[in-house]
Write a protein that holds these residues in place. Structure first.
Motif, PDB file in Angstrom:
ATOM      1  N   UNK A 762       0.840  -1.206   0.000  1.00  0.00           N
ATOM      2  CA  UNK A 762       0.000   0.000   0.000  1.00  0.00           C
ATOM      3  C   UNK A 762       0.874   1.254   0.000  1.00  0.00           C
ATOM      4  N   UNK A 763       1.854   1.284   0.904  1.00  0.00           N
ATOM      5  CA  UNK A 763       2.683   2.487   1.039  1.00  0.00           C
ATOM      6  C   UNK A 763       3.493   2.744  -0.222  1.00  0.00           C
ATOM      7  N   UNK A 764       3.884   1.677  -0.932  1.00  0.00           N
ATOM      8  CA  UNK A 764       4.689   1.853  -2.140  1.00  0.00           C
ATOM      9  C   UNK A 764       3.827   2.152  -3.364  1.00  0.00           C
ATOM     10  N   UNK A 765       2.568   1.703  -3.362  1.00  0.00           N
ATOM     11  CA  UNK A 765       1.742   1.779  -4.577  1.00  0.00           C
ATOM     12  C   UNK A 765       0.736   2.917  -4.579  1.00  0.00           C
ATOM     13  N   UNK A 766       0.323   3.377  -3.394  1.00  0.00           N
ATOM     14  CA  UNK A 766      -0.797   4.324  -3.323  1.00  0.00           C
ATOM     15  C   UNK A 766      -0.425   5.695  -3.877  1.00  0.00           C
ATOM     16  N   UNK A 767      -1.427   6.370  -4.438  1.00  0.00           N
ATOM     17  CA  UNK A 767      -1.271   7.759  -4.880  1.00  0.00           C
ATOM     18  C   UNK A 767      -2.386   8.577  -4.243  1.00  0.00           C
ATOM     19  N   UNK A 768      -2.404   9.868  -4.510  1.00  0.00           N
ATOM     20  CA  UNK A 768      -3.452  10.725  -3.926  1.00  0.00           C
ATOM     21  C   UNK A 768      -4.837  10.372  -4.477  1.00  0.00           C
ATOM     22  N   UNK A 769      -4.873   9.613  -5.581  1.00  0.00           N
ATOM     23  CA  UNK A 769      -6.167   9.232  -6.176  1.00  0.00           C
ATOM     24  C   UNK A 769      -6.560   7.796  -5.840  1.00  0.00           C
ATOM     25  N   UNK A 770      -5.903   7.225  -4.816  1.00  0.00           N
ATOM     26  CA  UNK A 770      -6.219   5.845  -4.418  1.00  0.00           C
ATOM     27  C   UNK A 770      -7.266   5.837  -3.312  1.00  0.00           C
ATOM     28  N   UNK A 771      -7.916   4.681  -3.167  1.00  0.00           N
ATOM     29  CA  UNK A 771      -8.785   4.424  -2.020  1.00  0.00           C
ATOM     30  C   UNK A 771      -8.108   3.325  -1.200  1.00  0.00           C
ATOM     31  N   UNK A 772      -7.797   3.658   0.067  1.00  0.00           N
ATOM     32  CA  UNK A 772      -7.103   2.700   0.937  1.00  0.00           C
ATOM     33  C   UNK A 772      -8.069   2.244   2.029  1.00  0.00           C
ATOM     34  N   UNK A 773      -8.119   0.935   2.242  1.00  0.00           N
ATOM     35  CA  UNK A 773      -8.992   0.362   3.270  1.00  0.00           C
ATOM     36  C   UNK A 773      -8.127  -0.487   4.197  1.00  0.00           C
TER      37      UNK A 773
END
Length: 969
Positions: A762-773
């Protein structure tokens, strides 16, 4: 079960005793394989199949569910070779399940030439794997629709040092992949850069629903850097449920790939050039790494060895950014599809099962693909939404298309492949013909679709009608060809035969057969009159498998036969069989003419099938339109028939808006039996409340609340309606999940390590346009470490990534993050607690499943234990210990204003400095020294501390925080 599959079965299928020693010796020399290593091996014994060794134990447990079916070959009783036999239908059923849901590889061995039922030596005849069903397709799947495409992927990794400032140690991985779906003769390639967690590779595997992956074998030592990379890659493949097949590194070279690909591809995919070799003009071959993977893929699938593949394949380049990114964790967290080998009892437990109201196999396959490839193109999402809305509004058209047309459509891809391989039958020709007859009605129904929006009718016209009319025109001649060549009257009897008048030779033989049948009837009448027996009631004319055409009388009527005139053939239970000289001649003539008719017809059938196979491109294109229409109508069906109707969500540009859901529900949970789902609103405003921490009791609905947001977002981007009363969502480039404590001890991964791997992704792949759960992060380690990690991860996501994030936790201390970061908001699931009884300290707790702003200030774990019927004395002890800890914590950490705590800290610091300066003195007479020591004795230091406390007492008494600290000491 034991009787049916054990005793009775073995009576029919008993491996010959004579062959035991020889076969056992042969089997022992085979390379060891078993289900544990992913391969099962079957031996074909003319009328049945057998499995041996570990495979036999596996089949006994998973097919027959009893060990009574196991027989032991060779001497020594149960120390012999375990063996189980399966009849043909059982074997095929087992093999289908092994290749699809169990994700096993399969080998089928047949007796060596000249050996029959008593075979001792066998040779490998067919091999198949979840991604490569070609060898067994005709054997296992001829009458079974394949609901998921068998995708096999080859992966090549090259590593190079990154350039640029501060990147001396960084490594870039260039990944080249090639993948194929042999059922539709399609090859894809992709080339991209990946991180050390293989995040992009994992996304691609999920997007394509890969079943099997080819990777190069590592070295024997397993210590090189390349082997470490392969180990990480295997972990990713394992996490995604992909079968791993290792191939020699030498197969992953691009040598000759240009020539091989030029032979495979349809000419339309090769740009023409008179001066340049065609193999050099294929754009996919200019990619840096993918051609090497493509070489290994073509070799593994043996595509060039099948002449029907030549010039038949298409190729394309897959762009990862075309679709929303999903990883294996998201697949599990959102319950998108069944986990391989774990088939649920209720199809509504997965999103695929819930939305799959498709009437065709090709529709179900496309739905599975759409769910793993949600769109990120706003225009395309709107097109799908508008089509779904069209069929939501016009229920008559929806029902008519489903029940009268789509339901009747065969899987054209499968039939086309049979045409291309020259193994199709007249039945295949007829199935396509029957579908063609439905095409005109389908077009009429679509033309009559009613909508309040004019542009929707234009969309139906553009998406379906233009293409379907074109196919209808092309297939008119197909229908005429079938009507001219096939005897359609015989279809009612399920007979697929050529019309006699289609060919003069066939017509002549048909006329001859008619004359022979007339002669048989005439002889029947004459013999009946001669012996005075009523036709059909007493005297029967039969076509016996043993005697051919002959007469039969019951044993009681047999005395009417004059032995000199009639030829007796034999007496059975059913009576006496006899013939005449004339009947014998007619029967021989009939058999000879029938065989001649069959030979002539089989040649004509081949001609008809060849003509039908020229329509393959049209049928393939029609199939694609049918699949898309089926999925759109399925979405509309589900939206209308849900417990509460779904609505069309408003989709906003990526990064251009906030996520607002009114009365949101979890689509899979609300349809479960005896469930009355309580909806909740969700409001995540960009830069105001984009990071939300949810606290509350176990079983209070935290997990459901955060997961339903992910499911609704994914549904919206596939074009589906969503279970809300209102919905507005931005386009997300990815949904990343860390949910549940999934142990993988068998693979050597602890709960905590699994958590950390998923969170690292998650920390390596997420961007400001991601949804994290994130659900319950940090439970796999100590409370302090877990809380520290949860805080650090939350703070990083909120302050550096700025993604939309829903974080459910039991760490109530985490809720203090909203004091530091303005766009962090606290929510809690509500539980109603009645007043406690002072005598028993019992509280009546009701979970309300509602989510409201603020922090949950109490835990309800012991209440859940009561619901689970824990012993009363255990619950009482737990409650007492919890109260003791609560009292201890409350004593040490009073809730005081920040300025009071800050002032108190200063007082304590000054007091300690003063005390330290006093105890450092070495020359005063009033100082009492310990014997032989340069420092003050303990008692002297304590006296100094008391003096300092007295000196500071007025300030201490004025500050509650300092008082609480001293009290705890």
């Amino acid at each position: 079960m034991a009787l049916m599959y054990g005793k009775e079965k073995d009576a029919d299928y008993e491996i010959d005793n004579v062959s035991h020693p020889g076969f056992c010796s042969f089997f022992a020399k085979l390379p060891p394989k078993s289900p544990e290593t992913g391969t099962v091996r079957l031996f074909f014994r003319t009328e049945y199949y057998s499995v041996h060794g570990p495979d036999a134990l596996y089949v006994a447990a998973h097919v027959f569910h009893t060990n009574t079916v196991i027989k032991y070959l060779g001497p020594g009783g149960k120390s012999g070779l375990p063996s189980v036999t399966l009849n043909e239908s059982q074997a095929k059923s087992f093999l289908r399940e092994a290749l699809t849901s169990k994700q096993l590889k399969v080998e089928i061995w047949v007796p060596e030439a000249g050996q029959g039922k008593k075979a001792v030596k066998f040779q490998l005849d067919k091999e198949a794997s979840p991604g490569n069903l070609q060898a067994v397709e005709e054997l296992l799947f001829v009458n079974t629709d394949i609901l998921s495409a068998p995708i096999v992927m080859a992966i090549k990794i090259t590593t190079s040092s990154a350039t640029g400032a501060g990147s001396s140690k960084a490594k870039m991985k260039a990944i080249g992949v090639a993948f194929a779906d042999t059922s539709v003769r399609e090859i894809g390639v992709s080339d991209f850069v990946d991180n050390d967690l293989f995040s992009n590779t994992e996304t691609l595997i999920i997007q394509l629903s890969v079943k099997e992956a080819l990777i190069p074998t590592g070295t024997a030592s397993g210590t090189t850097e390349r082997d470490f990379e392969l180990k990480k890659l295997k972990d990713v493949l394992d996490r995604c449920g992909v079968v791993i097949t290792e191939r020699k590194p030498s197969e992953f070279t691009g040598k000759n790939i240009g020539d091989d690909l030029a032979r495979l591809l349809n000419p339309s995919y090769i740009p023409s050039s008179s001066s340049v070799d065609t193999s050099l003009t294929i754009p996919q071959l200019s990619l840096p790494v993918a051609p090497s993977a493509l070489s290994a893929l073509i070799s593994y699938l043996s595509l060039l060895s099948d002449p029907s593949n030549h010039g038949a394949y298409s190729i394309y380049t897959h762009d990862l950014s075309q679709f929303m990114r999903l990883d294996a964790s998201a697949l599990r967290a959102l319950n998108l599809t069944e986990v391989p080998g774990n088939i649920g009892s209720n199809k509504n437990t997965t999103l695929f099962g819930l939305l799959n109201k498709c009437k065709t196999a090709q529709g179900s396959r496309l739905l599975g693909s759409w769910l793993k490839q949600p769109l990120v193109n706003l225009h395309e999402i709107h097109k799908r939404q508008n089509l779904v809305e069209t069929f939501v509004e016009d229920s008559n058209a929806r029902r008519t298309l489903q029940d009268e047309y789509l339901k009747m459509m065969p899987d054209m891809h499968r039939i086309c492949k049979r045409f291309q391989r020259s193994v199709a039958s007249l039945e295949d020709v007829v199935r396509v013909y029957q579908a063609v007859l439905k095409l005109e009605g389908m077009i009429t129904t679509l033309e009559a679709v009613e909508s309040e929006h004019d542009d929707y009718k234009a969309l139906v016209e553009e998406t379906y009608l233009v293409k379907l009319r074109e196919y209808d025109n092309s297939l008119t001649k197909y229908a005429e060809m079938v009507q001219q060549t096939l005897d359609l009257d015989e279809l009612e009897n399920h007979h697929f035969v050529i019309k006699p008048d289609y060919d003069s030779r066939l017509q002549a033989l048909s006329d001859k057969l008619k004359d022979i049948r007339d002669g048989l009837d005439e002889e029947h009448r004459q013999v009946g009159q001669d012996i005075g027996m009523e036709l059909d009631k007493k005297l029967h004319l039969e076509n016996s498998p043993t005697y051919g055409y002959c007469f039969r009388l019951t044993k009681n009527d047999a005395k009417a036969i004059n032995g000199k005139k009639y030829i007796e053939l034999g007496t059975l239970k059913s009576g006496l069989f006899f013939t005449t000289k004339t009947l014998k001649e007619l029967a021989g003539e009939y058999q000879e003419t029938t065989e001649s008719y069959s030979r002539t017809q089989s040649g004509l059938v081949k001609e008809v099938v060849n003509i039908a196979s020229t329509y393959t491109p049209v049928l393939e294109a029609w199939n694609n339109v049918l699949a898309q229409l089926d999925v759109i109508i399925s979405f509309a069906h589900v939206a209308v028939n849900a417990p509460e109707a779904y609505i069309k969500p408003t989709i906003l540009e990526k990064g251009a808006g906030s996520l607002v859901l009114k009365d949101a529900r979890h689509p899979c949970l609300e349809v479960q039996d005896d469930t009355s789902f309580i909806p909740n609103d969700v409001e995540m405003i960009k830069d105001e409340s984009e990071f939300q921490i949810i606290t509350g009791p176990n079983m209070g609905g935290k997990s459901t609340y955060i997961r339903q947001v992910g499911v609704i977002s994914l549904m919206a981007q596939t074009g589906s309606f969503v279970p809300c009363s209102e919905a507005s969502l931005p386009i997300f480039d990815s949904i990343l999940c860390r949910v549940g404590a999934g142990d993988s001890q068998l693979k050597g991964i602890s709960t905590f390590m699994a958590e950390m791997l998923e969170t690292a992704t998650i920390l390596r792949s997420a961007s400001k346009d991601s949804l994290i759960i994130i659900d319950e992060l940090g439970r796999g380690t100590s409370t302090y470490d877990g809380f520290g990690l949860a805080w650090a991860i939350s703070e990083h996501i909120a302050s550096h990534i700025h993604a939309f994030c829903l974080f459910a936790t039991h760490f109530h201390e985490l809720t203090a993050l909203d004091q530091q970061i303005p766009h962090v908001k606290n929510l809690h699931v509500v539980a109603h607690v009645s007043k406690s009884d002072e005598a028993t300290r019992d509280r009546d707790i009701t979970l309300l499943y509602k989510v409201e702003p603020g922090v949950c200030d109490q835990s309800f774990g012991i209440h859940v234990a009561e619901l689970a019927n824990f012993p009363e004395n255990v619950v009482k002890l737990a409650r007492r210990k919890a109260d003791e800890l609560e009292d201890f914590n409350n004593a040490g950490e009073p809730e005081l204003p920040a300025d009071v705590v800050e002032e108190g800290t200063k007082i304590v610091e000054e007091l300690l400095r003063t005390w330290a300066s006093h105890t450092d003195r070495r020359d005063g007479e009033d100082v009492i020294m310990a014997d032989g020591d340069d420092e003050l004795s303990s008692s002297a230091q304590l006296e100094e501390l008391k003096k300092c406390v007295e000196q500071f007492r007025p300030r201490i008494e004025a500050n509650p925080w300092v008082q609480s600290v001293l009290a705890s000491l």
